[in-house]
Scaffold this motif. Sequence first.
Motif, short mmCIF file in Angstrom:
data_model
loop_
_atom_site.label_atom_id
_atom_site.label_comp_id
_atom_site.label_asym_id
_atom_site.label_seq_id
_atom_site.Cartn_x
_atom_site.Cartn_y
_atom_site.Cartn_z
N ALA A 209 -4.02 93.75 -22.30
CA ALA A 209 -5.20 93.85 -21.45
C ALA A 209 -6.32 92.94 -21.95
O ALA A 209 -6.97 92.23 -21.18
CB ALA A 209 -5.69 95.30 -21.40
N THR A 210 -6.53 92.95 -23.26
CA THR A 210 -7.56 92.11 -23.85
C THR A 210 -7.22 90.63 -23.67
O THR A 210 -8.08 89.82 -23.32
CB THR A 210 -7.71 92.43 -25.36
N ALA A 211 -5.97 90.31 -23.93
CA ALA A 211 -5.55 88.92 -23.82
C ALA A 211 -5.73 88.41 -22.39
O ALA A 211 -6.22 87.31 -22.16
CB ALA A 211 -4.09 88.79 -24.26
N VAL B 231 -0.54 85.31 -27.27
CA VAL B 231 -1.17 86.05 -28.37
C VAL B 231 -0.53 85.56 -29.66
O VAL B 231 0.68 85.65 -29.84
CB VAL B 231 -0.95 87.58 -28.22
N LYS B 232 -1.35 85.01 -30.53
CA LYS B 232 -0.79 84.42 -31.75
C LYS B 232 -0.66 85.44 -32.87
O LYS B 232 0.30 85.42 -33.62
CB LYS B 232 -1.67 83.25 -32.20
N SER B 233 -1.66 86.29 -32.97
CA SER B 233 -1.57 87.32 -34.00
C SER B 233 -2.50 88.47 -33.67
O SER B 233 -3.42 88.31 -32.86
CB SER B 233 -1.92 86.75 -35.39
N LEU B 234 -2.24 89.60 -34.27
CA LEU B 234 -3.19 90.71 -34.16
C LEU B 234 -3.28 91.40 -35.51
O LEU B 234 -2.33 91.42 -36.28
CB LEU B 234 -2.81 91.69 -33.06
N THR B 235 -4.46 91.91 -35.77
CA THR B 235 -4.69 92.59 -37.03
C THR B 235 -5.13 94.02 -36.75
O THR B 235 -6.05 94.26 -35.98
CB THR B 235 -5.80 91.88 -37.85
N LEU B 236 -4.42 94.95 -37.36
CA LEU B 236 -4.76 96.36 -37.22
C LEU B 236 -5.39 96.86 -38.50
O LEU B 236 -5.03 96.41 -39.58
CB LEU B 236 -3.51 97.20 -36.98
N VAL B 237 -6.29 97.79 -38.36
CA VAL B 237 -6.79 98.52 -39.52
C VAL B 237 -6.23 99.94 -39.41
O VAL B 237 -6.46 100.62 -38.41
CB VAL B 237 -8.33 98.54 -39.56
#
Length: 162
Positions: free
Chosen positions: A16-18, A26-32
């Motif tokens: 949705a964000t992309a 989407v190249k990468s995503l970072t989760l906390v």
Amino acid sequence: MHEYSIACEIFEQVIATAKAHRASEVKSLTLVMGRLTHTNPEQLKFCFEVLAEGSIAEGAEFIVEMLSPSVECECGYQGRAEPPGHPTDQSGEDIGEDRSENGNESGARNRNESGAEAELHQSELLEYVAALNCPTCGKAARITGGQELIIKTIDIETEDES
Ligand SMILES: [Zn+2]
């Protein structure tokens, strides 16, 4: 498997964000991820990769940053609290458990995908939470963080060519 439903939510948010940013990839995503979520990052990554197949997020790098729990104590302490022992990967209940059942490796693996495993994790989680004491005075401290799971960043490629 609760990682799968979490991965679904993450995937939907990422897509949705992309799309909102007209991303072509989407190249990468970072989760906390708070340690108290007791979610397995490897399983989460695997589920996400399966979901992302054929989408613009296929092959995206999946980064998980682990966050230590934070507590608040009646003595006034506010901050991070590490559980007893080593807070890093060596604390793993999973590791110890697998070793203790060494002769029965396939059995242990099967159990990983069953509902029984999830229940086991739930009870481990409660013990874990109960063990969090204030690092200053040693009393049981109220947990104020460490259960969150947040998408921190999404790195996208756009096809904007003007
Ligand atoms: Zn205290």
